[in-house]
Motif scaffolding. Structure first.
Motif, PDB file in Angstrom:
ATOM      1  N   LYS A 119      32.879   8.788  31.466  1.00 52.29           N
ATOM      2  CA  LYS A 119      33.941   9.425  31.677  1.00 52.29           C
ATOM      3  C   LYS A 119      33.840   9.617  33.346  1.00 52.29           C
ATOM      4  N   PRO A 120      34.070   8.338  33.959  1.00 51.02           N
ATOM      5  CA  PRO A 120      33.970   8.695  35.550  1.00 51.02           C
ATOM      6  C   PRO A 120      34.801   9.557  36.474  1.00 51.02           C
ATOM      7  N   GLU A 121      36.025   9.511  35.836  1.00 49.68           N
ATOM      8  CA  GLU A 121      36.910  10.247  36.801  1.00 49.68           C
ATOM      9  C   GLU A 121      36.418  11.960  36.386  1.00 49.68           C
ATOM     10  N   GLN A 122      35.960  12.294  35.552  1.00 52.37           N
ATOM     11  CA  GLN A 122      35.654  13.439  34.890  1.00 52.37           C
ATOM     12  C   GLN A 122      34.142  14.161  35.475  1.00 52.37           C
ATOM     13  N   ASN A 123      33.291  13.125  35.372  1.00 49.70           N
ATOM     14  CA  ASN A 123      31.850  13.200  35.819  1.00 49.70           C
ATOM     15  C   ASN A 123      31.764  13.267  37.278  1.00 49.70           C
ATOM     16  N   ARG A 124      32.395  12.197  37.861  1.00 57.69           N
ATOM     17  CA  ARG A 124      32.110  12.125  39.357  1.00 57.69           C
ATOM     18  C   ARG A 124      32.497  13.008  40.470  1.00 57.69           C
ATOM     19  N   PRO A 125      31.468  13.450  41.345  1.00 58.54           N
ATOM     20  CA  PRO A 125      31.827  14.600  42.264  1.00 58.54           C
ATOM     21  C   PRO A 125      32.927  14.000  43.536  1.00 58.54           C
ATOM     22  N   ALA A 126      33.757  15.209  43.849  1.00 58.29           N
ATOM     23  CA  ALA A 126      34.702  14.615  44.798  1.00 58.29           C
ATOM     24  C   ALA A 126      33.997  14.314  46.093  1.00 58.29           C
ATOM     25  N   ASP A 127      34.749  13.272  46.802  1.00 66.92           N
ATOM     26  CA  ASP A 127      34.017  13.180  48.115  1.00 66.92           C
ATOM     27  C   ASP A 127      34.133  14.405  49.074  1.00 66.92           C
ATOM     28  N   ARG A 128      33.534  14.504  50.099  1.00 71.43           N
ATOM     29  CA  ARG A 128      33.606  15.725  50.728  1.00 71.43           C
ATOM     30  C   ARG A 128      32.842  15.799  52.102  1.00 71.43           C
ATOM     31  N   ILE A 129      33.186  16.366  53.275  1.00 72.25           N
ATOM     32  CA  ILE A 129      32.442  16.545  54.305  1.00 72.25           C
ATOM     33  C   ILE A 129      31.579  17.747  53.916  1.00 72.25           C
ATOM     34  N   LEU A 133       8.892  28.407  64.117  1.00 66.14           N
ATOM     35  CA  LEU A 133       9.837  28.952  62.958  1.00 66.14           C
ATOM     36  C   LEU A 133      11.277  28.285  63.379  1.00 66.14           C
ATOM     37  N   GLY A 134      12.078  28.541  62.336  1.00 62.62           N
ATOM     38  CA  GLY A 134      13.491  28.181  62.676  1.00 62.62           C
ATOM     39  C   GLY A 134      14.263  28.603  61.762  1.00 62.62           C
ATOM     40  N   THR A 135      15.686  28.320  61.816  1.00 60.39           N
ATOM     41  CA  THR A 135      16.747  28.879  60.625  1.00 60.39           C
ATOM     42  C   THR A 135      17.677  27.676  61.019  1.00 60.39           C
ATOM     43  N   ILE A 136      18.494  27.369  59.616  1.00 63.17           N
ATOM     44  CA  ILE A 136      19.531  26.629  59.355  1.00 63.17           C
ATOM     45  C   ILE A 136      20.547  27.312  58.683  1.00 63.17           C
ATOM     46  N   THR A 137      21.717  27.400  59.436  1.00 61.71           N
ATOM     47  CA  THR A 137      22.773  27.990  58.628  1.00 61.71           C
ATOM     48  C   THR A 137      23.931  26.872  58.539  1.00 61.71           C
ATOM     49  N   GLU A 138      24.449  26.635  57.160  1.00 58.46           N
ATOM     50  CA  GLU A 138      25.681  25.640  56.801  1.00 58.46           C
ATOM     51  C   GLU A 138      26.798  26.322  56.364  1.00 58.46           C
ATOM     52  N   PHE A 139      27.789  25.926  56.877  1.00 65.82           N
ATOM     53  CA  PHE A 139      29.068  26.296  56.455  1.00 65.82           C
ATOM     54  C   PHE A 139      29.726  25.303  55.685  1.00 65.82           C
ATOM     55  N   GLU A 140      29.703  25.687  54.296  1.00 68.19           N
ATOM     56  CA  GLU A 140      29.983  24.681  53.462  1.00 68.19           C
ATOM     57  C   GLU A 140      31.602  24.346  53.371  1.00 68.19           C
ATOM     58  N   LEU A 141      32.109  23.235  53.426  1.00 71.47           N
ATOM     59  CA  LEU A 141      33.425  22.907  53.438  1.00 71.47           C
ATOM     60  C   LEU A 141      33.787  22.490  52.022  1.00 71.47           C
ATOM     61  N   ALA A 142      35.175  22.564  51.763  1.00 71.90           N
ATOM     62  CA  ALA A 142      35.757  22.338  50.149  1.00 71.90           C
ATOM     63  C   ALA A 142      35.844  20.704  50.114  1.00 71.90           C
ATOM     64  N   ASP A 143      35.832  20.178  48.928  1.00 68.34           N
ATOM     65  CA  ASP A 143      36.168  18.972  48.776  1.00 68.34           C
ATOM     66  C   ASP A 143      37.479  18.263  49.389  1.00 68.34           C
ATOM     67  N   LEU A 144      37.276  17.045  49.967  1.00 73.50           N
ATOM     68  CA  LEU A 144      38.558  16.461  50.707  1.00 73.50           C
ATOM     69  C   LEU A 144      39.819  16.576  50.119  1.00 73.50           C
ATOM     70  N   ASN A 145      39.835  16.441  48.607  1.00 81.12           N
ATOM     71  CA  ASN A 145      41.101  16.681  47.937  1.00 81.12           C
ATOM     72  C   ASN A 145      41.513  17.909  47.735  1.00 81.12           C
ATOM     73  N   ARG A 146      40.759  19.143  48.098  1.00 80.14           N
ATOM     74  CA  ARG A 146      41.250  20.617  47.831  1.00 80.14           C
ATOM     75  C   ARG A 146      41.360  21.126  49.306  1.00 80.14           C
ATOM     76  N   ILE A 147      40.784  20.441  50.191  1.00 76.50           N
ATOM     77  CA  ILE A 147      41.011  21.104  51.730  1.00 76.50           C
ATOM     78  C   ILE A 147      42.064  21.413  52.237  1.00 76.50           C
ATOM     79  N   SER A 148      42.500  22.805  52.817  1.00 75.94           N
ATOM     80  CA  SER A 148      43.494  23.270  53.422  1.00 75.94           C
ATOM     81  C   SER A 148      43.249  24.444  54.322  1.00 75.94           C
ATOM     82  N   LYS A 149      44.139  24.830  55.109  1.00 75.35           N
ATOM     83  CA  LYS A 149      43.948  25.740  55.798  1.00 75.35           C
ATOM     84  C   LYS A 149      43.392  27.171  55.452  1.00 75.35           C
ATOM     85  N   ASP A 150      43.945  27.338  54.049  1.00 74.09           N
ATOM     86  CA  ASP A 150      43.422  28.596  53.404  1.00 74.09           C
ATOM     87  C   ASP A 150      42.053  28.352  52.823  1.00 74.09           C
ATOM     88  N   ASN A 151      41.768  27.103  52.344  1.00 72.73           N
ATOM     89  CA  ASN A 151      40.781  26.937  51.541  1.00 72.73           C
ATOM     90  C   ASN A 151      39.665  25.915  52.306  1.00 72.73           C
TER      91      ASN A 151
END
Length: 278
Positions: free
Chosen positions: A106-116, A139-157
């Protein structure tokens, strides 16, 4: 008369040469000790351990991972620099694209969405450089701001959460050419779409042999991650080759040892260090 002019000119050139030597000596003395350590190519460091002010580096990476039902293509661009001695900063933007393969019913169901994937901001400070023990620690630290999938990204999300990853790096040289390194720390995920946090822990170790009188090496990196009761481990044999002054390429195949859904993978990293000799 001509003899006196010649003596004056010779004296001026001698003074200029002495002044240049003093300036170079002062510059060298003003920089803290830095040891050469082989840096792993897949989970790389924010900057060289013991980095000197003014160092900088561009990385472009591309990889392919074969999963049970889909293939993942990953790309990244990162820039790292040292604003002061021993402090490294980095910004990275990774991208993931997915395609279905013949094993997916079920490729359309199981495949993750493209994303930055995210915008990653990181800092690393080397707090120990020991010439006697040929050891560096940071010592160090990494902070990642996770973005929405490309097909769902919007100004509010646009941002779906962030991930916080403090880490410790310990590196040691064994003789002239053997290098070992451990990179470890927790990963804490704060999703915005649900309450609570998700935690994990990573332990990455590597050993490398650096070819004498070059920046080339061969080695093995092993990435281990504990997350949500699962354990994943991938072995990544690798080599780094110098193309020309300041430009190198790293080649990294991936072999899952505790694989879950992940199968074989490959990764290539292009490394450019402008004016790295200075």
């Amino acid at each position: 008369m001509l003899r006196n002019i010649f003596i004056v000119i010779l004296l001026l050139f001698s003074l200029r040469a002495v002044a240049q030597e003093v300036h170079l000596a002062d510059t060298a003395e003003s920089k803290p000790l830095k040891l050469t350590h082989a840096e792993p190519l897949y989970i790389d460091l924010i900057r060289d351990l013991g980095a000197h002010k003014g160092e900088k580096e561009w990385n472009i990476g591309a990889g392919l991972t074969d999963n049970m039902g889909y293939d993942r293509y990953e790309f990244l661009v990162e820039y790292e620099w040292a604003p002061i001695n021993r402090l490294g900063l980095e910004i990275e933007v990774p991208v993931s694209l997915y395609t279905s393969n013949s094993r997916d019913p079920k490729p359309e169901q199981n495949r993750p969405a493209d994303r930055i994937e995210s915008v990653k901001l990181a800092a690393q400070y080397t707090f120990l450089v020991s010439a006697r023990h040929q050891t560096s620690m940071a010592l160090g630290t990494i902070t990642e701001f996770e973005l929405a999938d490309l097909n769902r990204i919007s100004k509010d999300n646009m941002v779906e959460g962030f991930l916080f990853n403090p880490f410790l790096v310990m590196a040691k040289r064994w003789g002239s050419n053997m290098h070992s390194l451990v990179y470890t720390g927790p990963r804490v995920h704060f999703p915005f779409h649900k309450s609570g946090t998700e935690t994990g822990y990573e332990l990455n170790s590597s050993v490398h042999y650096m070819i004498p009188n070059t920046r080339n090496f061969i080695g093995l990196e092993v990435n281990k991650e504990f997350s949500n009761g699962d354990f994943h481990m991938v072995a990544r044999p690798q080599m780094r080759i110098t193309i020309n002054e300041g430009l190198m390429i790293g080649v990294v195949p991936g072999i899952p040892l505790v694989r879950g859904e992940e199968r074989l993978s490959s990764f290539v990293r292009l490394i450019y260090e402008p004016l790295h000799r200075k």
